[in-house]
Design a protein around this motif. Structure first.
Motif, PDB file in Angstrom:
ATOM      1  N   TRP A 144       1.257  -0.774  -8.011  1.00 40.45           N
ATOM      2  CA  TRP A 144       2.147  -0.449  -6.897  1.00 40.45           C
ATOM      3  C   TRP A 144       3.573  -0.592  -7.390  1.00 40.45           C
ATOM      4  CZ3 TRP A 144      -0.128   1.975  -3.129  1.00 40.45           C
ATOM      5  CH2 TRP A 144      -1.466   1.746  -2.870  1.00 40.45           C
ATOM      6  N   GLY A 173       7.745  -5.020  -2.126  1.00 41.53           N
ATOM      7  CA  GLY A 173       7.713  -3.570  -2.030  1.00 41.53           C
ATOM      8  C   GLY A 173       9.105  -3.083  -1.693  1.00 41.53           C
ATOM      9  N   GLN A 231      -0.340  11.510  -4.082  1.00 42.18           N
ATOM     10  CA  GLN A 231       0.292  10.216  -3.798  1.00 42.18           C
ATOM     11  C   GLN A 231       0.727  10.147  -2.341  1.00 42.18           C
ATOM     12  OE1 GLN A 231       2.566   9.676  -7.973  1.00 42.18           O
ATOM     13  NE2 GLN A 231       2.589   7.954  -6.585  1.00 42.18           N
ATOM     14  N   GLN A 279       6.406  -1.828  -6.624  1.00 43.62           N
ATOM     15  CA  GLN A 279       7.196  -3.061  -6.702  1.00 43.62           C
ATOM     16  C   GLN A 279       6.707  -3.981  -7.818  1.00 43.62           C
ATOM     17  OE1 GLN A 279       4.936  -2.457  -4.477  1.00 43.62           O
ATOM     18  NE2 GLN A 279       3.796  -4.289  -3.879  1.00 43.62           N
ATOM     19  N   GLN A 280       5.475  -3.767  -8.262  1.00 39.94           N
ATOM     20  CA  GLN A 280       4.925  -4.664  -9.276  1.00 39.94           C
ATOM     21  C   GLN A 280       5.606  -4.481 -10.631  1.00 39.94           C
ATOM     22  OE1 GLN A 280       0.786  -3.731  -8.730  1.00 39.94           O
ATOM     23  NE2 GLN A 280       0.541  -5.227  -7.084  1.00 39.94           N
ATOM     24  N   SER A 282      -2.841  -7.748   3.987  1.00 36.84           N
ATOM     25  CA  SER A 282      -2.893  -6.558   3.150  1.00 36.84           C
ATOM     26  C   SER A 282      -3.714  -5.487   3.858  1.00 36.84           C
ATOM     27  CB  SER A 282      -3.537  -6.886   1.811  1.00 36.84           C
ATOM     28  OG  SER A 282      -4.066  -5.708   1.237  1.00 36.84           O
ATOM     29  N   LEU A 317       1.763  -1.070   3.137  1.00 37.57           N
ATOM     30  CA  LEU A 317       0.412  -1.568   2.859  1.00 37.57           C
ATOM     31  C   LEU A 317       0.320  -3.087   2.953  1.00 37.57           C
ATOM     32  CD1 LEU A 317      -0.725   0.767  -0.035  1.00 37.57           C
ATOM     33  CD2 LEU A 317      -1.471   0.770   2.336  1.00 37.57           C
ATOM     34  N   ASP A 318       1.457  -3.719   3.177  1.00 40.30           N
ATOM     35  CA  ASP A 318       1.444  -5.165   3.404  1.00 40.30           C
ATOM     36  C   ASP A 318       2.175  -5.417   4.711  1.00 40.30           C
ATOM     37  OD1 ASP A 318       0.485  -6.242   0.610  1.00 40.30           O
ATOM     38  OD2 ASP A 318       1.989  -4.701   0.235  1.00 40.30           O
ATOM     39  N   ILE A 321       5.449   1.412   0.076  1.00 39.22           N
ATOM     40  CA  ILE A 321       5.140   1.409  -1.343  1.00 39.22           C
ATOM     41  C   ILE A 321       4.319   2.640  -1.703  1.00 39.22           C
ATOM     42  CG2 ILE A 321       5.189  -1.095  -1.433  1.00 39.22           C
ATOM     43  CD1 ILE A 321       2.253  -1.205  -1.537  1.00 39.22           C
ATOM     44  N   SER A 322       4.297   2.910  -2.984  1.00 41.87           N
ATOM     45  CA  SER A 322       3.538   4.036  -3.483  1.00 41.87           C
ATOM     46  C   SER A 322       3.009   3.648  -4.847  1.00 41.87           C
ATOM     47  CB  SER A 322       4.444   5.269  -3.606  1.00 41.87           C
ATOM     48  OG  SER A 322       3.672   6.409  -3.912  1.00 41.87           O
ATOM     49  N   TYR A 323       1.983   4.358  -5.284  1.00 41.38           N
ATOM     50  CA  TYR A 323       1.455   4.036  -6.599  1.00 41.38           C
ATOM     51  C   TYR A 323       2.361   4.603  -7.674  1.00 41.38           C
ATOM     52  CZ  TYR A 323      -2.258   1.395  -8.557  1.00 41.38           C
ATOM     53  OH  TYR A 323      -2.957   0.370  -9.132  1.00 41.38           O
ATOM     54  N   GLN A 369      -7.491   1.926  -6.380  1.00 44.23           N
ATOM     55  CA  GLN A 369      -6.312   2.436  -5.699  1.00 44.23           C
ATOM     56  C   GLN A 369      -5.706   3.629  -6.431  1.00 44.23           C
ATOM     57  OE1 GLN A 369      -4.701  -1.488  -5.348  1.00 44.23           O
ATOM     58  NE2 GLN A 369      -5.510  -1.682  -3.265  1.00 44.23           N
TER      59      GLN A 369
END
Lengths: 421, 308
Positions: A266, A339, A297, A268-269, A93, A302-303, A141-143, A194
């Motif tokens: 994030w 993501g 943003q 994808q969550q 991460s 990030l992974d 990814i993005s928030y 974050q």
């Protein structure tokens, strides 16, 4: 000699054998199969296991999978790494990337010939430090925030197309609270470092200096953030601290238990929360300073997939990473659980499942792509400590053991001690 | 052959004679040196360095030790741990003694009760029980449901800093079985004739307990006290599981060992964590030493009875 009694020599031999057996496992070279490790909740573990099955049926090298929830993963990886026993392929991460890359525990992937030709250049290069590539982005990814639109409508509210401004969001949350018995307009995000990064960038600064040596976000901005959520708690638009403390697991989150109409995370969550919420979740940008201004943003990998410096199977490890990024079966198995996929090909494959939460997440990232601000540098060494420290300070404020002002001061002090070591 | 111990045996002979013994000891010796003594020496060394897991340690002298006393979270972990020891150990001991005395009165099915009360001690330190505790004391948990039936409004026992540590204290007291079994064994050793003599002299049950049973039991009390204090200082698992590794809410369950773990494996501050470990060793040593010194004033051993 009586065969049933041990001779002195036999006994000595036994003793020596026992001693050898005890010592040997400690110093023999580890030559088992390649180990693959990752973090994430159950759906992620299932998805990666499926992708690994595809690797196996394509004749890939033998492997042993290891997976753990995010927090436990880092305890384990730290111990393994210091014992020169890190997994060969590992999910990394950005929160800890600089800690590991900066300490020489990751392999430079430059010469291993991993096929990254189809990847978005920004994601493929998100693990590059001083010209060396220590990791390949798994996703961009993005928030985001995910909103239960049906619940909002039922309460007589509506959702702005581009998301809320912070002021409008506070108004919305206050109005929503109490529309359903025991519900709150928002979960409390004060501890969310974050989301705070976006907030800080909306106030004109990145969190950290380019070289990661110090905090650049101002103390007043931190205070303003803590104050914003303190006000929401006072207005009962966000829950009291003890409720927040019990709502950290996904299945206990307020949106999953129907106590709040939205959740941040994030992008994808959203696929982790969607199965727990009856109506479809709308994916929106997080609140903004000025309506429609998404410069706070950013979209970033990030992974990462990394190979440990101590790996005994670097070639197989590189092949596996290439497979996970490029093979159709692997892409389909992983979907958007890690993501938004990092290549056009993968995105097309995954969004084919129309109107899934995954497709909505991809659409969201494509939609905001032209509007977000530039990506920040990789998070600096010590980020993990700041991440948990920020949450702890927010909690202290929530319980009235600190004020937004003193909490902001405490965080600035912590950052001073942690960064630039 | 008869074993002869004489000064005439040469050093060589004695050495040769003891070789098999040491060979048999070898597996244990390797464990002791490799898994206990070795790491301890290393950790002592690391405590004087800036070792951060992946770097080459460099000597920083007493810096880690001095930094401890300017670290508010370290001081908080000390407060939490001392409070935990000071409250849970006496409560647990009292509970264990009370139950042991009750069980010692010749109940039928004693073995069953003994086993029943001992079970929590076997399970208590485990992850499963910590998770169970989370369920019981959560705001939708069993305790609040029972309180709700009684018309009392509960609270988030684990999620509020005022009460979280108390749930851990209750968890420890609940594991009174181990000291209880030892008390029970001690009570069995007390000769009936002494108690009968006291009864004939007119001592009531209460007086017999305080004047006869307790003094004769004092070596066992002492033994339990020393062990329980050491155990309580080292408590880790329940706090780790119940607070999700954080020591929260708001650092209210930040046990010494938990903070040590966070520094070592969360923040990679191995040198600092090693220093913490040695200070804990020192604290425990002081407490144990104090126990032995104070013990002279209240622990009564049968063989010194005549002199007193």
């Amino acid at each position: 000699m009586n065969p049933t009694t041990f001779s002195r020599r036999t006994l000595l031999g036994l003793g020596a054998a026992t001693a050898t057996a005890l010592v040997l496992p400690g110093c023999s070279a580890k030559s088992g199969p390649m180990r693959v490790a990752w973090y994430g909740p159950d759906p992620v573990t299932k998805a990666i296991n499926n992708a690994l099955q595809a690797w196996k049926s394509n004749g890939g090298a033998e492997f042993a999978p290891e997976s753990a929830p995010f927090a436990d993963y880092w305890d384990k990886l730290a111990t393994q790494t210091s014992g020169n026993n890190a997994p060969d392929v590992l999910r990394m991460s950005m929160s800890y990337f600089s800690d590991y890359a900066g300490r020489g525990t990751l392999k430079d992937l430059g010469s291993l010939g991993i096929n990254i030709s189809g990847l978005d250049p920004e994601v493929a290069g998100s693990g590059t430090v001083d010209g060396k590539n220590y990791g390949i982005g798994q996703s961009s990814i993005s928030y985001a925030m995910y909103v239960d639109e049906a619940a909002v409508k039922a309460a007589g509210g509506s959702i702005p197309q581009q998301g809320w401004t912070w002021d409008a969001f506070a108004e919305f949350a206050k109005d929503y609270t109490g529309s359903v018995q025991g519900s709150f307009g928002s979960s409390d995000q004060a501890a969310n470092f974050q989301l705070f990064e976006v907030f800080a960038r909306q106030h004109g600064t990145d969190l950290f200096a380019e070289d990661g040596s110090k905090l650049t976000v101002g103390r007043d901005t931190i205070q303003e953030w803590f104050q914003y959520w303190a006000d929401l708690r006072t207005a009962k638009a966000a829950p009291p601290q003890n409720v927040t403390g019990e709502a950290t697991a996904i299945e206990k989150s307020l949106i999953a238990t129907g106590k709040a109409p939205l959740q941040f995370g994030w992008v994808q969550q959203v696929t982790f929360y969607q199965p727990l919420v009856k109506s479809p979740l709308t994916v929106l940008p997080v609140p903004q300073g000025e309506a429609g201004d998404l410069k706070g943003q950013f979209i970033k990998g990030l992974d990462l997939w990394c190979i440990s410096a101590a790996s005994k199977h670097p070639e197989d490890a590189a092949k596996l990473i290439g497979f996970l990024l490029n093979d159709e079966a692997a892409i389909k198995a992983i979907g958007i659980l890690l993501g938004v996929p990092p290549s056009k090909k993968a995105r097309d494959l995954v969004s084919a499942e129309a109107d899934s939460a995954g497709a909505r997440a991809i659409a969201y990232v494509e939609e905001i792509a032209g509007k977000v601000g530039p990506s920040p540098q990789p998070w600096p060494k010590g980020y993990g400590e700041l991440l948990t420290g920020f949450g702890r300070i927010a909690e202290n404020i929530g319980f009235g053991k600190a004020t937004p002002a003193s909490g902001a001061g405490e965080f600035v002090e912590l950052a001073g001690k942690t960064l630039g070591k | 052959m008869t074993v002869r111990r004489s000064a005439a045996d040469s050093f060589g002979t004695r050495l040769r004679r003891s070789v098999p013994g040491y060979l048999f000891l070898l597996p244990w010796l390797i464990g002791l040196l490799g898994l206990t003594v070795g790491p301890m020496v290393l950790s002592l060394y690391y405590s004087f360095t800036d070792f951060a897991l992946f770097n080459t340690p460099s000597w920083t002298g007493l810096q880690n030790y001095l930094a401890l006393f300017h670290d508010p979270r370290y001081l908080q972990s000390l407060r939490v741990t001392f409070l935990y020891v000071a409250i849970s150990v006496p409560l647990e001991m009292a509970f264990a003694l009370a139950v042991a005395v009750l069980l010692n009165r010749g109940l039928r099915g004693l073995a069953v009760y003994r086993a029943l009360y001992y079970v929590p001690s076997l399970l208590g330190g485990s992850v499963a029980i910590a998770l169970l505790w989370q369920q019981i004391f959560g705001s939708d948990g069993l305790l609040n449901q029972v309180l709700g039936l009684l018309g009392v409004e509960g609270r988030g026992w684990i999620s509020e800093p005022e009460t979280a540590l108390w749930t851990l204290i209750v968890l420890r007291v609940w594991q009174f079985g181990a000291p209880m079994v030892i008390f029970l064994a001690g009570l069995r050793q007390i000769p009936d004739d002494v108690l009968e003599a006291a009864a004939i002299d007119g001592a009531n049950r209460w007086q017999r307990f305080w004047r006869v049973t307790l003094p004769l039991l004092s070596p066992v009390v002492f033994f339990n006290l020393v062990l329980q204090i050491i155990g309580a200082f080292q408590a880790f698992t329940p706090a780790y599981i119940i607070s999700g590794g954080k020591g929260g809410p708001s650092d209210s369950t930040l046990f010494y060992t938990l903070y040590l773990y966070q520094q070592a494996f969360g923040n990679f501050q191995m040198g600092y964590a090693a220093a913490m470990a040695w200070v804990l060793l020192l604290i425990i040593a002081v407490f144990t030493g104090l126990n032995f010194v104070l013990g002279r004033t209240w622990v009564f051993y049968g063989d010194e009875g005549v002199r007193r």
